[in-house]
Design a protein around this motif. Structure first.
Motif: not given
Length: 109
Positions: A54-64
């Protein structure tokens, strides 16, 4: 609209979590305090993944996405979506189908 979804999801996740005390050996942070790697459950991974999307945060997407298997993440995201739609439907006094279709921009059935 997105804010309402985040708020509803946050309430659902907070209510559904069993929170052991700080001295509990079974708490997720117990391993981290002892120098070990903290483990994440599939619902935590799904919550971080969806909010990062939702926040378009690719680093967090990859981490999760690295916390659990793709299958577990898919299950968690599905469960989160179901709970969010149910919470919004109750809040709006509408059917889950009506809410889901509206969120996706689909015409009423």
């Amino acid at each position: 609209m997105i804010g309402a979804i985040r708020k509803a999801c946050g309430r659902l996740l907070d209510a559904g979590r069993a929170r052991p005390g700080p001295d509990s050996a079974g708490s997720p942070d117990a391993a981290a305090r002892k120098g070990g790697k903290r483990t994440h459950n599939l619902f935590e991974a799904a919550a971080v993944y969806v909010s990062a999307c939702a926040e378009d945060d690719q680093d967090k997407i990859d981490e999760a996405a690295d916390w659990v298997s793709p299958e577990a993440l898919s299950f968690g995201v599905n469960e989160l979506a179901c709970r969010a739609v149910i919470a919004l439907a109750r809040q709006r006094d509408e059917s889950p189908q009506t809410v889901a279709r509206e969120l996706l921009g689909l015409p009423a059935a």
